[in-house]
Scaffold this active site. Structure first.
Site, PDB file in Angstrom:
ATOM      1  N   ASP A  67       0.843  -1.196   0.000  1.00  0.00           N
ATOM      2  CA  ASP A  67       0.000   0.000   0.000  1.00  0.00           C
ATOM      3  C   ASP A  67       0.868   1.233   0.000  1.00  0.00           C
ATOM      4  OD1 ASP A  67      -2.092   1.751   0.170  1.00  0.00           O
ATOM      5  OD2 ASP A  67      -2.518   1.354   2.269  1.00  0.00           O
TER       6      ASP A  67
ATOM      7  N   GLU B 113      -2.137  10.254  -0.418  1.00  0.00           N
ATOM      8  CA  GLU B 113      -3.451   9.616  -0.452  1.00  0.00           C
ATOM      9  C   GLU B 113      -3.925   9.305   0.950  1.00  0.00           C
ATOM     10  OE1 GLU B 113      -6.429   6.364  -0.500  1.00  0.00           O
ATOM     11  OE2 GLU B 113      -4.427   6.314   0.356  1.00  0.00           O
ATOM     12  N   GLU B 114      -2.990   8.868   1.807  1.00  0.00           N
ATOM     13  CA  GLU B 114      -3.386   8.267   3.085  1.00  0.00           C
ATOM     14  C   GLU B 114      -4.029   9.241   4.060  1.00  0.00           C
ATOM     15  OE1 GLU B 114      -3.706   5.292   3.359  1.00  0.00           O
ATOM     16  OE2 GLU B 114      -2.107   4.165   2.396  1.00  0.00           O
TER      17      GLU B 114
ATOM     18  N   ASP C 185      -4.779   0.460  -6.350  1.00  0.00           N
ATOM     19  CA  ASP C 185      -4.557   0.741  -4.923  1.00  0.00           C
ATOM     20  C   ASP C 185      -5.286  -0.280  -4.059  1.00  0.00           C
ATOM     21  OD1 ASP C 185      -3.849   1.872  -2.514  1.00  0.00           O
ATOM     22  OD2 ASP C 185      -5.335   3.477  -2.618  1.00  0.00           O
TER      23      ASP C 185
ATOM     24  N   HIS D  57      -1.578  -1.080   6.356  1.00  0.00           N
ATOM     25  CA  HIS D  57      -1.384  -0.039   7.369  1.00  0.00           C
ATOM     26  C   HIS D  57      -0.661  -0.534   8.618  1.00  0.00           C
ATOM     27  CE1 HIS D  57      -4.902   2.732   5.791  1.00  0.00           C
ATOM     28  NE2 HIS D  57      -4.052   2.378   4.840  1.00  0.00           N
TER      29      HIS D  57
END
Lengths: 472, 472
Positions: free
Chosen positions: A292, A326-327, A354, A425
């Site tokens: 990711d 993005e996060e 993604d 994550h």
């Protein structure tokens, strides 16, 4: 064949807007080229190499961090070294959140260390930590039902994430990560903890973005690793009051500069028309951003590189965009849509990767109804690599979703996400989690989709004007 | 049948020493009881409950720590509440090693955080950390070959652990954990790192015991998580010098008091003869000791409890011993063998469960050759639960190995260890890793072995005098 192509070429921009569906279908010869591309890439590609470079040479790359700056440099170097055209870093101002340290423990009825991690966006606790009794809830309904018992307490959201191929389990549980803190604060809670939004059983908690409701007090919020969430749940079941202390040193810092990193394979006939391949360059800070979204970066870089290696470049330009932030902010996606607003009309489609590096079983599409025939044709081309599933709807991916304002057809690569949320994550997001043959297959799928849309005589029907808004 | 048993009973101790092999075989009726016990336990037991109690209420329990003291109390409470006789804590003085904090990072050619953990027994680094260039080696031979390049360097032992059912991969690689530091120090290295002795791909390093050679300087030694070991290996392959800094705050403390926790099911005919069921109560400090060795504790407690629940107690006493300090000193095993030296002659056998909670595919035995027929009979009884593998040799388990001096037949439960070293000595050693049906099956195997040896007319032939020494 050539004659027909020439005619279409003279139609210019009008053809890209109002062409009947059949004009956006691939000719048999073009379909054969796509099939050859598919097979060559699926048999082995360098997608993993680009993930490895990002993993090893940049590592964690939360927006505005030193790793983020390193990633921009690494990505530029990859694109330049691989012969992309118009390689550039388009400046993006990003929000900055940082994590220094974090710890936690059960203090009653027993002493047990907890593995937890602050959610991205959380405020810090007091330096000595925050300690209170824990109230467990399994839903917002249960939270509401217990509202009179929450003052001064830590709310523990014990909500499980279901393992699914399409990642839909994440959608169901992630809402507790996003708004759990403020909803607890509304009832006087002083802290909030969530069961990690994940499907693993590792002592590696899952971070991810959260948002405070501006009308509620801000309280510090963290995710427990799944085994630690299990422990707290079992201790609560044993019936004695459970107390937890946790300490988070984290918070916001001033905005910083980052960049969307861009490279192109110029179109041979209509270089001003863009088939966009997107992924995001940033990552959370705990892992090394391999799945990711290093995987997505590897997929789109390699798909474009493989297209560039064909005997003939496609009709339109393939533009690879590695988005910033993005996060925790989507500043890269917003900045791209804004900076390229006038050019969006010439974006024939955007595909985002993604959802990790798993086998791509198909793709989602959001466009005008006339586009369906083309997507069916492309899906059929992906049948031999088990990638033919076509789903209508969605917005392709967070980074490209803002392009909806321009009516750009939005496509999302559907990687098998069965194990994605084991890793997502967490510190475990490292290069060893990449399965090269799956990444190669996903790259082949992206290459076929991009090449087909860049090569088709006419571009597909765009998202109708009435639907050019995001529902959130 | 009864008559035969009575005759044997009158033979007394002599029978336990010199009985022909056939006298230690079970009668058909006894074998039927064992089979019923097997099936009842395998169908479901409370073994997991005892693991859960140790996991939840004591947690990490390194010898001499607060968790170790809590574990003694929890174990005593379980044994008492379940009706064991002669429940007691036999005092053991244990060495104490403690871990406060640890961190590490690659500092060149890139900056990357490393997940590492001090090996048990390591000295601390200087407070500000130890930084040096890293030299990678894949064997002691390679270390020796590079000896002139190691002065002032950090040696990185990049040795992989093979996944095997019998855990043999661990034996091959763990030697680097045990003696790697001193062998590197001999050549002037200032620090040592090892690839975790594990088969997983988690950012959770594996600790474990190491020993300093008294003739070499002591240098701090830590294990990298597998993904971090991979990263360092790849950075070394890229060719630029790799530098690492790591900081360990850990070390020895004065000895402390712990205990072997003991409970018994008294024999109905020869209560002075002991069939010992052993596991270790302590654990490393990172996890909660669920599989190492909460699983073993659960197995032996429950096996004995299930035997006690039979209509008739077996001929001899079943003694459950939960040993102190297996992980970093073996003080419990040594203390038991010393304190019970005179009683060892009346220990008819000892079985240890210290290979996790996986399916038990059989057991190892070390005894006189005349014992083989009995073990074959017991193994055959375990056939229906797929536990019939019999291996000759070994020492049963570290805790019971010292009883070899008394010639006590030493048995080891052979759990399927295929996934054991994914978790072993890491923070991931938590209750969720217990698979109740496998633990029940392993408990059934232990119960059958223990009941059979406690019930057999004569005890099995002991380890011959000439072999009553450990080879280390």
């Amino acid at each position: 064949m050539l004659q027909r192509l020439m005619v279409l070429a003279t139609l210019g921009l009008a053809a890209t807007i109002a062409a009947p569906a059949e004009d956006s279908l691939l000719s048999p010869a073009a379909a054969a080229t796509a099939a050859a591309l598919r097979d060559r890439v699926a048999a082995g590609s360098r997608a993993s190499d680009w993930v490895k470079d990002l993993n090893d040479l940049a590592g964690p790359r939360l927006a505005g961090s030193p790793g983020d700056r390193a990633a921009v440099a690494v990505a530029l170097e990859i694109l330049k070294s691989q012969g992309f055209a118009n390689v550039r870093a388009e400046k993006v101002i990003v929000p900055v959140w940082h994590r220094e340290s974090e710890s936690g423990e059960v203090t009653a009825p027993v002493a047990q260390k907890l593995y937890l991690t602050a959610l991205g966006g959380s405020i810090a606790t007091p330096a000595g930590g925050l300690e209170a009794e824990v109230i467990g809830v399994r839903s917002f309904d249960e939270l509401d039902a217990k509202k009179d018992a929450l003052r001064g307490k830590i709310v523990f959201y014990d909500v499980r994430t279901a393992r699914t191929r399409d990642g839909s389990g994440y959608g169901t549980s992630a809402v507790y990560r996003g708004s759990g803190a403020s909803r607890a604060a509304k009832y006087g809670a002083v802290g909030a903890l969530i069961r990690s939004i994940g499907t693993d059983t590792d002592r590696l908690p899952h971070t991810g973005g959260m948002q405070y409701d501006k009308d509620q007090p801000k309280i510090p919020v963290a995710a427990l690793s799944i085994p630690d969430a299990d422990l707290v749940a079992r201790l609560l079941e044993r019936g004695k009051p459970v107390r937890i202390r946790y300490t988070l040193d984290c918070g916001d810092r001033p905005d910083a500069e980052s960049a969307n990193v861009i490279g192109e394979v110029p179109g041979r006939e209509r270089p001003g028309e863009i088939m966009l391949l997107g992924a995001h360059l940033d990552s959370w800070d705990l892992g090394r951003g391999a799945i990711d979204d290093g995987a997505g970066c590897g997929i789109v870089i390699e798909a474009a590189r493989q297209i560039a290696a064909l005997k003939e470049r496609p009709r339109r330009t393939i533009r690879v965009v590695l988005f910033a932030n993005e996060e925790n902010g989507l500043a890269g996606g917003k900045a791209y849509a804004a900076a390229h607003a006038e050019e969006l009309a010439r974006h024939v489609a955007a595909l985002e990767a993604d959802l990790g590096g798993g086998h791509a079983y198909g793709f989602s599409w959001n466009a005008g109804p006339g586009a369906q025939a083309t997507f069916k044709q492309i899906a059929a081309l992906l049948g031999p690599i088990d990638g033919a599933t076509l789903t209508e709807g969605d917005y392709g991916g967070a980074d490209i979703s803002r392009m909806i304002a321009g009516g750009v057809p939005l496509l999302g690569l559907l990687n098998d996400a069965s194990t994605y949320f084991d890793i997502h994550h967490t510190a475990n997001d490292t290069f060893d989690k990449i399965v090269p043959k799956d990444l190669d297959q996903a790259t082949a799928a992206a290459a076929v989709i991009a090449w087909s849309l860049a090569e088709a005589p006419a571009s597909v029907e765009r998202i109708p004007a009435a639907r050019r808004k995001l529902p959130w």
